[in-house]
Design an enzyme around this catalytic site. Sequence first.
Site, PDB file in Angstrom:
ATOM      1  CB  SER A 123      27.590 -24.001   7.248  1.00 40.21           C
ATOM      2  OG  SER A 123      27.245 -24.512   5.995  1.00 40.21           O
TER       3      SER A 123
HETATM    4  N1  SAH Z   1      27.670 -22.142   1.475  1.00 42.33           N
HETATM    5  C1  SAH Z   1      26.387 -21.659   1.912  1.00 42.33           C
HETATM    6  C2  SAH Z   1      25.589 -22.758   2.596  1.00 42.33           C
HETATM    7  C3  SAH Z   1      24.510 -23.120   1.730  1.00 42.33           C
HETATM    8  S1  SAH Z   1      23.539 -24.523   2.126  1.00 42.33           S
HETATM    9  C4  SAH Z   1      26.495 -20.419   2.767  1.00 42.33           C
HETATM   10  O1  SAH Z   1      27.606 -20.003   3.103  1.00 42.33           O
HETATM   11  O2  SAH Z   1      25.461 -19.841   3.090  1.00 42.33           O
HETATM   12  C5  SAH Z   1      23.762 -25.433   0.622  1.00 42.33           C
HETATM   13  C6  SAH Z   1      23.304 -24.769  -0.634  1.00 42.33           C
HETATM   14  O3  SAH Z   1      23.551 -25.695  -1.682  1.00 42.33           O
HETATM   15  C7  SAH Z   1      21.828 -24.434  -0.699  1.00 42.33           C
HETATM   16  O4  SAH Z   1      21.663 -23.077  -0.958  1.00 42.33           O
HETATM   17  C8  SAH Z   1      21.321 -25.295  -1.852  1.00 42.33           C
HETATM   18  O5  SAH Z   1      20.289 -24.676  -2.604  1.00 42.33           O
HETATM   19  C9  SAH Z   1      22.573 -25.492  -2.671  1.00 42.33           C
HETATM   20  N2  SAH Z   1      22.585 -26.643  -3.582  1.00 42.33           N
HETATM   21  C10 SAH Z   1      22.054 -27.863  -3.367  1.00 42.33           C
HETATM   22  N3  SAH Z   1      22.272 -28.662  -4.444  1.00 42.33           N
HETATM   23  C11 SAH Z   1      22.964 -27.909  -5.343  1.00 42.33           C
HETATM   24  C12 SAH Z   1      23.461 -28.171  -6.648  1.00 42.33           C
HETATM   25  N4  SAH Z   1      23.295 -29.340  -7.272  1.00 42.33           N
HETATM   26  N5  SAH Z   1      24.148 -27.180  -7.270  1.00 42.33           N
HETATM   27  C13 SAH Z   1      24.313 -25.971  -6.691  1.00 42.33           C
HETATM   28  N6  SAH Z   1      23.834 -25.672  -5.468  1.00 42.33           N
HETATM   29  C14 SAH Z   1      23.167 -26.629  -4.796  1.00 42.33           C
END
Ligand code: SAH
Length: 244
Positions: free
Chosen positions: A93
Amino acid sequence: MLKKLALLAFACIAFSQESRAEDPLYAREREKMVITIQAYAKTDIGFSGKNGISARVLEAMGQTKRHLFIPKRFRALAYADRPVPIGHEQTISQPYIVAVMTDLAVVAKNHTVLEIGTGSGYQAAILARLARKVCTIEIVRPLGETAAKLLAELGLDNVSVRIGDGYKGWPDCGPFDAVIVTAALGHVPPPLIEQLKVGGRLVMPVGPAGASQQLTVMTKIAPGKTKTRKVGLVRFVPFTRSPN
Ligand code: SAH
Protein backbone atom coordinates in the site's frame (compact mmCIF):
# COMPACT_ATOMS: atom_id res chain seq x y z
CA MET A 1 51.08 -14.39 1.53
CA LEU A 2 49.65 -14.20 5.04
CA LYS A 3 49.42 -10.43 4.72
CA LYS A 4 47.59 -10.80 1.40
CA LEU A 5 45.08 -13.19 2.96
CA ALA A 6 44.53 -10.87 5.89
CA LEU A 7 43.91 -7.99 3.50
CA LEU A 8 41.46 -10.09 1.53
CA ALA A 9 39.63 -11.06 4.72
CA PHE A 10 39.47 -7.39 5.71
CA ALA A 11 38.13 -6.47 2.27
CA CYS A 12 35.44 -9.17 2.57
CA ILE A 13 34.33 -7.95 6.00
CA ALA A 14 34.29 -4.37 4.78
CA PHE A 15 32.25 -5.40 1.75
CA SER A 16 29.67 -7.37 3.72
CA GLN A 17 29.25 -4.48 6.16
CA GLU A 18 28.93 -2.10 3.25
CA SER A 19 26.20 -4.24 1.67
CA ARG A 20 24.25 -4.21 4.94
CA ALA A 21 24.75 -0.50 5.62
CA GLU A 22 21.98 1.71 4.34
CA ASP A 23 22.31 3.76 1.19
CA PRO A 24 22.10 7.42 2.39
CA LEU A 25 19.77 8.12 -0.52
CA TYR A 26 17.17 5.76 0.96
CA ALA A 27 17.54 7.36 4.38
CA ARG A 28 16.94 10.82 2.89
CA GLU A 29 14.01 9.60 0.83
CA ARG A 30 12.48 7.99 3.91
CA GLU A 31 12.75 11.25 5.85
CA LYS A 32 11.00 13.05 2.99
CA MET A 33 8.31 10.34 2.89
CA VAL A 34 7.51 10.95 6.57
CA ILE A 35 7.29 14.72 5.99
CA THR A 36 4.97 14.14 3.01
CA ILE A 37 2.73 11.82 5.02
CA GLN A 38 2.34 14.36 7.80
CA ALA A 39 1.72 17.20 5.32
CA TYR A 40 -1.05 15.16 3.61
CA ALA A 41 -2.57 14.18 6.93
CA LYS A 42 -2.70 17.80 8.08
CA THR A 43 -4.27 19.12 4.87
CA ASP A 44 -6.58 16.16 4.29
CA ILE A 45 -8.36 16.05 7.66
CA GLY A 46 -11.62 15.17 5.90
CA PHE A 47 -10.12 11.85 4.85
CA SER A 48 -9.26 10.38 8.24
CA GLY A 49 -11.10 12.77 10.54
CA LYS A 50 -7.82 13.33 12.41
CA ASN A 51 -5.53 16.32 12.32
CA GLY A 52 -2.26 14.61 11.48
CA ILE A 53 -0.66 11.27 12.25
CA SER A 54 0.62 10.47 15.74
CA ALA A 55 4.34 10.86 16.43
CA ARG A 56 4.68 7.14 17.32
CA VAL A 57 3.36 6.03 13.93
CA LEU A 58 5.56 8.52 12.06
CA GLU A 59 8.57 7.35 14.05
CA ALA A 60 7.88 3.71 13.18
CA MET A 61 7.60 4.64 9.50
CA GLY A 62 10.80 6.64 9.71
CA GLN A 63 12.61 3.62 11.14
CA THR A 64 11.31 0.96 8.75
CA LYS A 65 13.33 0.41 5.58
CA ARG A 66 10.47 0.23 3.11
CA HIS A 67 12.82 -0.46 0.17
CA LEU A 68 13.63 -3.89 1.62
CA PHE A 69 9.96 -4.88 1.23
CA ILE A 70 9.89 -3.95 -2.45
CA PRO A 71 11.13 -6.11 -5.36
CA LYS A 72 14.55 -4.91 -6.58
CA ARG A 73 13.27 -3.71 -9.95
CA PHE A 74 10.81 -1.31 -8.30
CA ARG A 75 13.10 -0.04 -5.53
CA ALA A 76 13.39 3.42 -7.08
CA LEU A 77 9.70 3.82 -6.16
CA ALA A 78 10.10 2.58 -2.58
CA TYR A 79 9.58 5.95 -0.90
CA ALA A 80 7.20 7.48 -3.45
CA ASP A 81 3.70 8.00 -2.07
CA ARG A 82 2.12 5.32 -4.23
CA PRO A 83 1.36 1.61 -4.10
CA VAL A 84 4.02 -0.62 -5.70
CA PRO A 85 3.63 -4.13 -7.22
CA ILE A 86 5.04 -6.96 -5.09
CA GLY A 87 4.24 -9.84 -7.49
CA HIS A 88 1.34 -12.31 -7.57
CA GLU A 89 -0.93 -9.41 -8.64
CA GLN A 90 -0.61 -7.82 -5.20
CA THR A 91 0.67 -4.43 -4.08
CA ILE A 92 2.29 -2.86 -1.05
CA SER A 93 0.00 0.00 0.00
CA GLN A 94 0.80 3.69 -0.43
CA PRO A 95 2.76 4.96 2.61
CA TYR A 96 0.12 7.59 3.45
CA ILE A 97 -2.60 4.92 3.61
CA VAL A 98 -0.38 2.66 5.77
CA ALA A 99 0.10 5.63 8.13
CA VAL A 100 -3.62 6.49 8.28
CA MET A 101 -4.72 2.89 8.86
CA THR A 102 -2.08 2.36 11.54
CA ASP A 103 -3.04 5.63 13.22
CA LEU A 104 -6.75 4.76 13.15
CA ALA A 105 -5.97 1.41 14.79
CA VAL A 106 -4.48 3.31 17.80
CA VAL A 107 -1.86 0.68 18.63
CA ALA A 108 -0.19 0.84 22.06
CA LYS A 109 2.98 -0.84 23.33
CA ASN A 110 1.16 -3.62 25.22
CA HIS A 111 -1.25 -4.45 22.36
CA THR A 112 -1.79 -7.64 20.39
CA VAL A 113 -2.63 -6.90 16.77
CA LEU A 114 -3.96 -8.98 13.89
CA GLU A 115 -3.30 -8.13 10.26
CA ILE A 116 -5.07 -9.85 7.37
CA GLY A 117 -3.04 -9.60 4.14
CA THR A 118 0.68 -9.75 5.03
CA GLY A 119 1.74 -9.07 1.42
CA SER A 120 5.28 -7.71 1.58
CA GLY A 121 5.31 -7.63 5.39
CA TYR A 122 5.74 -3.83 5.50
CA GLN A 123 2.56 -3.04 7.45
CA ALA A 124 3.41 -5.90 9.84
CA ALA A 125 6.89 -4.42 10.36
CA ILE A 126 5.36 -1.04 11.27
CA LEU A 127 2.93 -2.73 13.67
CA ALA A 128 5.78 -4.76 15.20
CA ARG A 129 7.48 -1.53 16.28
CA LEU A 130 4.29 -0.29 17.93
CA ALA A 131 2.75 -3.38 19.53
CA ARG A 132 3.76 -6.22 21.82
CA LYS A 133 2.65 -8.97 19.45
CA VAL A 134 1.60 -9.03 15.80
CA CYS A 135 -0.12 -11.95 14.07
CA THR A 136 -0.47 -11.67 10.30
CA ILE A 137 -2.12 -13.98 7.76
CA GLU A 138 -1.37 -14.15 4.03
CA ILE A 139 -3.26 -16.30 1.55
CA VAL A 140 -0.53 -16.35 -1.18
CA ARG A 141 2.10 -18.74 0.14
CA PRO A 142 5.23 -17.33 -1.59
CA LEU A 143 4.38 -13.81 -0.40
CA GLY A 144 3.83 -14.96 3.17
CA GLU A 145 7.04 -17.00 3.17
CA THR A 146 9.17 -14.16 1.77
CA ALA A 147 7.66 -11.70 4.26
CA ALA A 148 8.24 -14.05 7.20
CA LYS A 149 11.89 -14.48 6.21
CA LEU A 150 12.49 -10.74 5.87
CA LEU A 151 10.74 -9.91 9.16
CA ALA A 152 12.92 -12.49 10.92
CA GLU A 153 16.08 -11.12 9.26
CA LEU A 154 15.16 -7.67 10.53
CA GLY A 155 14.91 -9.08 14.05
CA LEU A 156 11.20 -8.32 14.35
CA ASP A 157 10.61 -11.46 16.37
CA ASN A 158 7.26 -10.35 17.81
CA VAL A 159 5.57 -11.06 14.44
CA SER A 160 4.05 -14.46 13.58
CA VAL A 161 3.10 -15.12 9.97
CA ARG A 162 0.53 -17.73 9.00
CA ILE A 163 -0.32 -18.87 5.48
CA GLY A 164 -4.04 -19.25 4.84
CA ASP A 165 -7.39 -17.52 4.43
CA GLY A 166 -7.65 -14.79 7.05
CA TYR A 167 -11.47 -14.69 6.98
CA LYS A 168 -11.69 -16.76 10.14
CA GLY A 169 -8.98 -14.76 11.93
CA TRP A 170 -6.52 -16.39 14.32
CA PRO A 171 -8.28 -17.12 17.64
CA ASP A 172 -5.22 -18.71 19.26
CA CYS A 173 -3.21 -15.53 18.73
CA GLY A 174 -5.94 -13.22 20.10
CA PRO A 175 -8.03 -11.65 21.46
CA PHE A 176 -6.88 -8.52 19.66
CA ASP A 177 -6.68 -4.88 20.63
CA ALA A 178 -6.63 -3.96 16.95
CA VAL A 179 -7.23 -5.66 13.60
CA ILE A 180 -6.05 -4.24 10.28
CA VAL A 181 -7.35 -5.78 7.07
CA THR A 182 -5.42 -4.78 3.96
CA ALA A 183 -7.66 -6.36 1.30
CA ALA A 184 -11.14 -5.29 0.18
CA LEU A 185 -14.36 -7.13 0.94
CA GLY A 186 -18.03 -6.10 0.91
CA HIS A 187 -18.47 -6.88 4.59
CA VAL A 188 -16.41 -7.22 7.76
CA PRO A 189 -15.81 -10.94 8.46
CA PRO A 190 -17.76 -11.71 11.68
CA PRO A 191 -14.94 -13.87 13.16
CA LEU A 192 -12.66 -10.81 13.11
CA ILE A 193 -15.17 -8.80 15.16
CA GLU A 194 -15.57 -11.77 17.47
CA GLN A 195 -11.81 -11.90 18.12
CA LEU A 196 -11.61 -8.17 18.88
CA LYS A 197 -11.44 -7.16 22.57
CA VAL A 198 -14.08 -4.79 23.89
CA GLY A 199 -12.65 -1.33 23.22
CA GLY A 200 -10.60 -2.68 20.29
CA ARG A 201 -10.71 -1.32 16.74
CA LEU A 202 -10.85 -2.93 13.31
CA VAL A 203 -9.69 -0.92 10.29
CA MET A 204 -10.63 -2.26 6.86
CA PRO A 205 -11.52 -1.22 3.29
CA VAL A 206 -15.19 -2.23 2.96
CA GLY A 207 -16.65 -2.34 -0.54
CA PRO A 208 -16.45 -4.08 -3.89
CA ALA A 209 -13.16 -5.28 -5.32
CA GLY A 210 -12.05 -3.42 -8.44
CA ALA A 211 -13.73 -0.16 -7.35
CA SER A 212 -13.31 2.29 -4.49
CA GLN A 213 -13.99 1.07 -1.00
CA GLN A 214 -14.89 2.92 2.16
CA LEU A 215 -12.12 2.82 4.70
CA THR A 216 -14.01 1.75 7.82
CA VAL A 217 -13.19 1.86 11.51
CA MET A 218 -15.27 -0.48 13.64
CA THR A 219 -14.98 -0.21 17.42
CA LYS A 220 -16.24 -2.99 19.65
CA ILE A 221 -18.10 -1.16 22.40
CA ALA A 222 -19.53 -4.23 24.19
CA PRO A 223 -19.68 -7.98 23.50
CA GLY A 224 -21.73 -8.29 20.31
CA LYS A 225 -22.01 -4.50 19.92
CA THR A 226 -20.00 -2.31 17.54
CA LYS A 227 -19.87 1.28 16.41
CA THR A 228 -18.86 2.01 12.80
CA ARG A 229 -17.21 5.13 11.43
CA LYS A 230 -16.64 5.62 7.73
CA VAL A 231 -13.44 7.32 6.68
CA GLY A 232 -12.23 8.23 3.16
CA LEU A 233 -12.38 6.24 -0.06
CA VAL A 234 -9.52 3.87 -0.85
CA ARG A 235 -8.66 1.25 -3.46
CA PHE A 236 -7.36 -2.10 -2.27
CA VAL A 237 -6.72 -5.48 -3.90
CA PRO A 238 -9.51 -8.04 -3.39
CA PHE A 239 -9.93 -10.12 -0.24
CA THR A 240 -9.92 -13.61 -1.73
CA ARG A 241 -11.36 -16.75 -0.14
CA SER A 242 -9.80 -20.18 -0.09
CA PRO A 243 -12.18 -22.93 -1.27
CA ASN A 244 -12.22 -24.73 2.09
N1 SAH B 1 -0.24 -5.27 4.09
C1 SAH B 1 0.46 -5.52 2.86
C2 SAH B 1 -0.39 -5.14 1.66
C3 SAH B 1 -0.80 -6.34 1.00
S1 SAH B 1 -1.98 -6.25 -0.29
C4 SAH B 1 1.82 -4.88 2.82
O1 SAH B 1 2.17 -4.14 3.74
O2 SAH B 1 2.56 -5.13 1.88
C5 SAH B 1 -3.18 -7.36 0.37
C6 SAH B 1 -2.73 -8.76 0.62
O3 SAH B 1 -3.87 -9.46 1.11
C7 SAH B 1 -2.26 -9.53 -0.60
O4 SAH B 1 -0.97 -10.00 -0.38
C8 SAH B 1 -3.27 -10.66 -0.72
O5 SAH B 1 -2.70 -11.87 -1.20
C9 SAH B 1 -3.76 -10.80 0.70
N2 SAH B 1 -5.06 -11.45 0.89
C10 SAH B 1 -6.15 -11.35 0.10
N3 SAH B 1 -7.16 -12.10 0.60
C11 SAH B 1 -6.68 -12.68 1.73
C12 SAH B 1 -7.25 -13.58 2.68
N4 SAH B 1 -8.49 -14.05 2.58
N5 SAH B 1 -6.48 -13.95 3.73
C13 SAH B 1 -5.21 -13.51 3.86
N6 SAH B 1 -4.62 -12.69 2.97
C14 SAH B 1 -5.35 -12.27 1.92
